[in-house]
Design an enzyme around this catalytic site. Structure first.
Site, PDB file in Angstrom:
ATOM      1  N   ARG A  59       0.860  -1.145  -0.009  1.00  0.00           N
ATOM      2  CA  ARG A  59      -0.042  -0.070   0.193  1.00  0.00           C
ATOM      3  C   ARG A  59       0.669   1.221  -0.058  1.00  0.00           C
ATOM      4  O   ARG A  59       0.540   2.398  -0.745  1.00  0.00           O
ATOM      5  CB  ARG A  59      -0.971  -0.069   1.125  1.00  0.00           C
ATOM      6  CG  ARG A  59      -1.664  -1.247   1.230  1.00  0.00           C
ATOM      7  CD  ARG A  59      -3.040  -1.150   2.063  1.00  0.00           C
ATOM      8  NE  ARG A  59      -3.702   0.071   1.660  1.00  0.00           N
ATOM      9  CZ  ARG A  59      -4.475   0.990   2.874  1.00  0.00           C
ATOM     10  NH1 ARG A  59      -4.643   0.299   4.043  1.00  0.00           N
ATOM     11  NH2 ARG A  59      -5.129   2.116   2.574  1.00  0.00           N
ATOM     12  N   ASN A  90      -7.764   8.958   5.962  1.00  0.00           N
ATOM     13  CA  ASN A  90      -6.667   8.284   4.995  1.00  0.00           C
ATOM     14  C   ASN A  90      -5.402   8.156   5.658  1.00  0.00           C
ATOM     15  O   ASN A  90      -4.929   9.085   6.485  1.00  0.00           O
ATOM     16  CB  ASN A  90      -6.715   9.006   3.844  1.00  0.00           C
ATOM     17  CG  ASN A  90      -8.169   9.041   3.125  1.00  0.00           C
ATOM     18  OD1 ASN A  90      -9.016   8.125   3.456  1.00  0.00           O
ATOM     19  ND2 ASN A  90      -8.533   9.809   2.156  1.00  0.00           N
ATOM     20  N   ASP A  92      -2.897   8.034   3.579  1.00  0.00           N
ATOM     21  CA  ASP A  92      -1.837   8.511   2.307  1.00  0.00           C
ATOM     22  C   ASP A  92      -1.605   9.848   2.855  1.00  0.00           C
ATOM     23  O   ASP A  92      -1.982  10.471   3.765  1.00  0.00           O
ATOM     24  CB  ASP A  92      -2.447   8.268   0.908  1.00  0.00           C
ATOM     25  CG  ASP A  92      -3.713   9.203   0.858  1.00  0.00           C
ATOM     26  OD1 ASP A  92      -3.692  10.339   1.178  1.00  0.00           O
ATOM     27  OD2 ASP A  92      -4.699   8.797   0.632  1.00  0.00           O
ATOM     28  N   HIS A 107      -6.504   7.826  11.277  1.00  0.00           N
ATOM     29  CA  HIS A 107      -6.186   6.551  11.376  1.00  0.00           C
ATOM     30  C   HIS A 107      -4.573   6.287  10.726  1.00  0.00           C
ATOM     31  O   HIS A 107      -4.323   4.879  10.648  1.00  0.00           O
ATOM     32  CB  HIS A 107      -7.070   5.750  10.244  1.00  0.00           C
ATOM     33  CG  HIS A 107      -8.499   5.462  10.787  1.00  0.00           C
ATOM     34  ND1 HIS A 107      -9.498   5.264   9.916  1.00  0.00           N
ATOM     35  CD2 HIS A 107      -9.091   5.850  11.911  1.00  0.00           C
ATOM     36  CE1 HIS A 107     -10.626   5.459  10.781  1.00  0.00           C
ATOM     37  NE2 HIS A 107     -10.418   5.774  11.737  1.00  0.00           N
ATOM     38  N   GLY A 173     -16.296  11.538   0.743  1.00  0.00           N
ATOM     39  CA  GLY A 173     -15.724  10.167   0.378  1.00  0.00           C
ATOM     40  C   GLY A 173     -15.784   9.219   1.372  1.00  0.00           C
ATOM     41  O   GLY A 173     -14.674   8.602   1.806  1.00  0.00           O
TER      42      GLY A 173
END
Ligand code: APR
Length: 232
Positions: A59, A90, A92, A107, A173
């Site tokens: 990932r 997210n 990222d 998270h 989202g």
């Protein structure tokens, strides 16, 4: 000059979908390919750390190969006119790479590793892999800096404080099923303007006065940006 209005933006996997990063619960999503209990719990880590490292290494590689999309860029650009705080589920770093300055990760962050014995020992990662045998300064295996299912969400209190100060609360989202994060919207003041940008269907009866813009992040945020600039 009048003080800038405070916008809290709460984002989930759909925010990064147009950057090519899979969501979790859409058809073809991550949790169809992997079982949460195999890769994203403390028990999985205790049972098979190599499998967990491998899952997050892949990932991480994908995040490193992805770019922020138009939606991320619009949110960063809103900082010119508003006091924007992003709270993201997210892992990222696409909000940061788009230029957003205030980003709270509920998270965790895939581009960081941390000690498996001391949670304050957190290390930025410049490469895609955490390898088996790579250790923190206290000698324990490094783990991904991710909040797994069944773990506390250490930034939740800060996120709640921010949500209570929102003049405008924008959700983008997220399927709003993973708690405690999904409950954040309930802390936005009754008088704040609330929007949800997501192409999916929602039962929003629990949250009053949310305007659902049923579009992908890039399109929906483009539309919303125009509106917000008229009330700045
Ligand atoms: N733009 C905006 N939203 C989109 C797009 C898009 N291009 N594509 C899909 N979506 C929406 C879907 O309609 C859905 O509501 O994104 C949402 C994705 O939901 P989930 O996959 O459940 O992701 P999320 O809500 O972020 O998951 C929460 O669960 O396993 C975890 O820890 C992980 O942080 C994650 C948490």
């Amino acid at each position: 000059m009048a003080s800038r209005k405070k916008i809290i933006v709460f984002t989930g996997a759909g925010m990064s979908a147009e950057s090519g990063i899979k969501t979790f619960r859409d058809s073809g999503g991550m949790w169809e390919e992997f079982r949460i209990e195999d890769v994203a719990t403390p028990e999985a880590w205790a049972r098979n750390p190599t499998l967990v490292l491998d899952f997050y290494n892949k990932r991480r590689k994908q995040v490193m190969d992805s770019q922020p999309n138009e939606g991320h860029k619009i949110l960063a650009a809103l900082e010119k006119h508003f006091d924007v705080h992003i709270i993201t589920q997210n892992i990222d770093d696409l909000h940061e790479r788009a230029g957003s300055k205030k980003v709270l990760h509920l998270h965790g962050e895939i581009m960081k590793a941390r000690s498996s014995v001391d949670p304050v020992l957190i290390y930025p990662l410049k490469k895609s892999d955490i390898k088996s045998g790579e250790k923190c300064e206290k000698g324990s295996q490094l783990r991904p800096h991710i909040v797994w299912f069944g773990e506390m969400v250490p930034e939740m209190d800060r996120a709640i404080d921010l949500a209570t100060e929102a003049e405008i609360f924008i959700t983008v989202g997220t399927s709003l099923v993973v708690y405690p994060a999904a409950g954040l919207i309930h802390y936005a003041p009754a008088k704040s303007l609330k929007y949800l940008v997501d192409p999916g269907d929602f039962e929003l009866s629990l949250v009053k006065d949310v305007r659902h813009i049923r579009q992908k992040a890039s399109e929906g945020l483009k539309q919303l940006e125009k509106e917000l600039l008229t009330i700045k």
